[in-house]
Design a protein around this motif. Structure first.
Motif, short mmCIF file in Angstrom:
data_model
loop_
_atom_site.label_atom_id
_atom_site.label_comp_id
_atom_site.label_asym_id
_atom_site.label_seq_id
_atom_site.Cartn_x
_atom_site.Cartn_y
_atom_site.Cartn_z
N PRO A 30 15.52 6.99 -17.67
CA PRO A 30 16.83 7.42 -17.42
C PRO A 30 17.47 6.75 -16.42
N GLN A 31 18.86 6.84 -16.67
CA GLN A 31 19.76 6.28 -15.94
C GLN A 31 19.79 6.57 -14.47
N ARG A 32 19.59 7.96 -14.28
CA ARG A 32 19.45 8.47 -12.94
C ARG A 32 18.07 7.86 -12.15
N GLU A 33 17.23 7.49 -12.66
CA GLU A 33 15.87 6.81 -12.10
C GLU A 33 16.34 5.37 -11.84
N ARG A 34 17.00 4.74 -12.87
CA ARG A 34 17.24 3.24 -12.72
C ARG A 34 18.39 2.88 -11.41
N VAL A 35 19.08 4.10 -11.40
CA VAL A 35 20.10 3.80 -10.01
C VAL A 35 19.43 3.85 -8.68
N LEU A 36 18.22 4.75 -8.77
CA LEU A 36 17.61 4.64 -7.54
C LEU A 36 16.62 3.58 -7.16
N ALA A 37 16.12 3.15 -8.27
CA ALA A 37 15.09 1.98 -8.34
C ALA A 37 15.20 1.13 -9.69
N ASP A 38 15.65 -0.18 -9.69
CA ASP A 38 15.92 -0.98 -10.79
C ASP A 38 15.05 -2.23 -10.78
N PRO A 39 13.77 -2.43 -10.88
CA PRO A 39 13.34 -3.63 -11.08
C PRO A 39 13.36 -3.74 -12.82
N PRO A 40 12.98 -4.77 -13.23
CA PRO A 40 12.99 -5.12 -14.63
C PRO A 40 12.20 -4.21 -15.48
N ARG A 41 11.00 -3.83 -15.03
CA ARG A 41 10.20 -3.02 -15.86
C ARG A 41 10.05 -1.69 -15.44
N LEU A 42 11.15 -0.75 -14.87
CA LEU A 42 10.79 0.39 -14.44
C LEU A 42 10.17 1.39 -15.56
N LYS A 43 9.06 2.04 -15.35
CA LYS A 43 8.54 3.08 -16.26
C LYS A 43 9.38 4.55 -15.56
N PRO A 44 9.48 5.42 -16.72
CA PRO A 44 9.98 6.51 -16.42
C PRO A 44 9.16 7.77 -15.66
N GLN A 45 9.70 8.34 -14.76
CA GLN A 45 8.78 9.46 -13.96
C GLN A 45 8.01 10.26 -14.72
N SER A 46 8.65 10.69 -15.96
CA SER A 46 8.22 11.74 -17.12
C SER A 46 6.80 11.19 -17.53
N PHE A 47 6.66 9.74 -17.74
CA PHE A 47 5.33 8.98 -18.16
C PHE A 47 4.52 8.92 -17.02
N LEU A 64 -3.81 3.51 -5.95
CA LEU A 64 -3.63 2.15 -5.48
C LEU A 64 -2.71 1.23 -6.46
N ASP A 65 -1.46 0.93 -6.03
CA ASP A 65 -0.44 -0.12 -6.73
C ASP A 65 -0.35 -1.41 -5.96
N PRO A 66 -1.14 -2.38 -6.54
CA PRO A 66 -1.28 -3.47 -5.56
C PRO A 66 0.09 -4.43 -5.85
N CYS A 67 0.79 -4.12 -6.91
CA CYS A 67 2.06 -4.82 -7.35
C CYS A 67 3.17 -3.65 -7.43
N MET A 68 3.63 -3.07 -6.37
CA MET A 68 4.22 -1.83 -6.46
C MET A 68 5.87 -2.03 -6.79
N SER A 69 6.28 -2.96 -6.61
CA SER A 69 7.69 -3.36 -7.02
C SER A 69 8.47 -2.25 -6.22
N SER A 70 9.17 -1.57 -6.98
CA SER A 70 10.10 -0.58 -6.24
C SER A 70 9.46 0.71 -5.85
N GLY A 71 8.16 0.96 -6.38
CA GLY A 71 7.24 2.09 -5.99
C GLY A 71 7.35 3.28 -6.77
N SER A 72 7.72 3.14 -8.06
CA SER A 72 7.86 4.20 -9.06
C SER A 72 6.54 4.76 -9.19
N THR A 73 5.30 4.09 -9.15
CA THR A 73 4.04 4.48 -9.33
C THR A 73 3.66 5.32 -8.29
N ILE A 74 3.85 4.87 -6.98
CA ILE A 74 3.50 5.56 -5.76
C ILE A 74 4.49 6.89 -5.62
#
Length: 118
Positions: A30-47, A64-74
């Motif tokens: 969703p756009q509201r997530e991409r505004v907060l964290a916008d790496p190229p492969r951002l996965k949705p929080q619902s997933f 453990l997320d060894p390549c966390m990018s903007s932190g969406s998995t964390i």
């Protein structure tokens, strides 16, 4: 570390005993997530919240997320109540994660509790 050392054997079930489906549906981020964290492969929080919940069958380990990018998995792990460790070597992504993780964690509070109490 081996899977046996963690005493894991598969995906965690929902609290009512229902197993996860073979397919976990996703959506576009969703756009509201991409505004907060916008790496190229951002996965949705619902997933991501479903994946991190299912990944720890006993619910006592650490994500453990060894390549966390903007932190969406964390953020997803924290939202469902799991401790998490993220590693990011790109300074720009790391700095974004400092803002994105708390914002994404708090974005959908009812979704987090639904996972834990189904």
């Amino acid at each position: 570390m081996t899977v046996g050392a963690c005493q894991t054997v598969g995906l965690r079930r929902y609290p009512d005993g229902t197993p996860f489906a073979n397919v976990i549906e996703s959506e576009r981020t969703p756009q509201r997530e991409r505004v907060l964290a916008d790496p190229p492969r951002l996965k949705p929080q619902s997933f991501l919240r479903q994946i991190v919940y299912a990944a720890l069958p006993r619910g006592t380990e650490v994500i453990l997320d060894p390549c966390m990018s903007s932190g969406s998995t964390i953020a997803a792990a924290l939202a469902v109540g799991y401790p998490a460790i993220g590693i990011e070597r790109n300074e720009q992504y790391y700095q974004r994660s400092l803002r994105a993780i708390p914002a994404l964690t708090d974005l959908y509070p009812m979704q987090s509790t639904r996972l834990l109490h189904q």
